[in-house]
Design a protein around this motif. Structure first.
Motif, short mmCIF file in Angstrom:
data_model
loop_
_atom_site.label_atom_id
_atom_site.label_comp_id
_atom_site.label_asym_id
_atom_site.label_seq_id
_atom_site.Cartn_x
_atom_site.Cartn_y
_atom_site.Cartn_z
N SER A 153 48.57 31.34 50.30
CA SER A 153 47.34 31.99 50.75
C SER A 153 47.69 33.37 51.28
CB SER A 153 46.61 31.18 51.83
OG SER A 153 47.36 31.14 53.03
N ILE A 154 46.79 34.31 51.07
CA ILE A 154 46.98 35.65 51.61
C ILE A 154 45.61 36.29 51.80
CG2 ILE A 154 47.24 36.68 49.30
CD1 ILE A 154 49.23 38.68 50.58
N LEU A 171 53.07 38.55 44.78
CA LEU A 171 53.42 37.25 45.34
C LEU A 171 52.67 36.08 44.75
CD1 LEU A 171 53.50 38.27 49.13
CD2 LEU A 171 55.46 37.84 47.64
N ILE A 172 51.56 36.32 44.06
CA ILE A 172 50.76 35.22 43.55
C ILE A 172 51.61 34.30 42.66
CG2 ILE A 172 49.90 36.67 41.65
CD1 ILE A 172 47.35 34.98 41.66
N PRO A 173 51.63 33.01 42.95
CA PRO A 173 52.47 32.10 42.16
C PRO A 173 51.89 31.87 40.76
CG PRO A 173 51.23 30.89 43.83
CD PRO A 173 50.98 32.34 44.09
N VAL A 218 45.30 48.01 51.36
CA VAL A 218 45.83 48.25 50.02
C VAL A 218 47.21 47.62 49.89
CG1 VAL A 218 46.58 50.04 48.41
CG2 VAL A 218 44.48 50.36 49.73
N GLU A 219 47.98 47.65 50.98
CA GLU A 219 49.31 47.03 50.96
C GLU A 219 49.19 45.52 50.73
OE1 GLU A 219 49.44 50.90 52.58
OE2 GLU A 219 48.25 49.20 53.31
N ASP A 220 48.20 44.88 51.35
CA ASP A 220 47.97 43.46 51.13
C ASP A 220 47.65 43.19 49.66
OD1 ASP A 220 48.28 42.97 53.85
OD2 ASP A 220 46.12 43.00 54.24
N PHE A 221 46.81 44.05 49.10
CA PHE A 221 46.41 43.89 47.70
C PHE A 221 47.62 43.99 46.78
CE2 PHE A 221 44.92 45.76 43.66
CZ PHE A 221 44.01 44.79 43.26
N LEU A 241 42.91 35.03 48.97
CA LEU A 241 43.47 34.50 47.73
C LEU A 241 44.23 33.24 48.13
CD1 LEU A 241 44.20 34.63 44.72
CD2 LEU A 241 46.04 36.21 45.32
N PHE A 242 43.81 32.07 47.64
CA PHE A 242 44.37 30.83 48.15
C PHE A 242 44.48 29.77 47.06
CE2 PHE A 242 39.80 30.53 48.61
CZ PHE A 242 39.49 29.24 48.23
#
Length: 243
Positions: free
Chosen positions: A222-223, A237-239, A228-231, A110-111
């Motif tokens: 970016s991530i 966190l998504i701006p 699942v923790e990342d998701f 996701l970037f």
């Protein structure tokens, strides 16, 4: 410039989210990762795509054919996705990518599309995006040389010496992709290294005179979604500008 997107993996660490859905079709902020990648790339003038699929490939092909019917998309299916790694998916794209200017992307990022814009505007033909943050064992870490090019790139290189993580977006010149597939032919065809990360090939090209410059994109979001923790973190966190 072609975009090569690798989307073959099972993403077992994201289960149960990926039990019936490929990772790249998981939605965050109302859009799936693959849609975000395509929209961001098209916004930056790229309209020629190569997508290497594997796990639940029918879903990926169906989504892209329906949503991007006017875009040139070449699908390549990795039939042995369950026993190979992304280096083999990249190898399968040889016919479409060798000797071409290519933007290589993992499909689980996701970037901010401005990252792509920076790479495309760079004076360097071979360059990758880096995120500088606290590092652990799992990240693909980068150690640069004195000229700002990649000297080491792997999960196992020194955390103390690393300047950040490769986020999984690389711009490659035609000369680089020519050398890359020559090296992949040795690695996969002769040495059977089809279950390693493609960064192993990048490292092997460095002594041959082919090395990426580094573009620090830490100021842009970016991530990578591996767990699942990342998701769940990405959803938090998504701006706002990426909704």
């Amino acid at each position: 410039m072609k975009a090569v997107i690798l989307a073959a993996g099972i993403a077992s660490r994201l289960r149960p989210l990926t039990d019936n859905c490929p990772k790249c079709l998981l939605e965050i902020g109302g859009k799936c990762l693959l849609q975000r990648s395509f929209d961001g790339l098209i916004k930056n003038g790229i309209n020629d795509f190569v997508v290497v699929t594997g796990y639940l490939h029918e879903q990926i092909e169906g989504f892209l054919n329906e949503r991007y019917s006017g875009v040139n998309i070449k699908f390549i299916h990795n039939e042995v996705y369950s026993s190979t790694n992304n280096i083999y998916s990249l190898w399968l794209a040889r016919k479409e990518a060798e000797g071409e200017d290519v933007l290589l992307l993992d499909s689980d990022i996701l970037f901010d599309p401005q990252i792509v814009a920076r790479l495309l505007k760079s004076e360097h033909g071979d360059i990758l995006a880096l995120n500088n943050h606290p590092l652990g064992e799992e990240e693909i870490k980068i150690i640069p040389d004195s000229e700002g090019r990649v000297a080491e790139i792997s999960k196992t290189c020194s955390i103390a010496d690393a300047i950040g993580e490769s986020i999984g977006i690389e711009r490659m010149s035609a000369s680089y992709t020519t050398a890359l597939y020559k090296e992949l032919e040795v690695m996969i065809g002769q040495e059977g290294l089809d279950n390693v990360f493609y960064e192993r090939a990048f490292e092997r090209l460095i002594p041959q005179g082919y090395a990426f410059y580094v573009e620090d994109t830490t100021d842009l979001f970016s991530i990578e979604l591996d767990t699942v923790e990342d998701f769940n973190s990405a959803k938090e966190l998504i701006p706002q500008n990426l909704y």
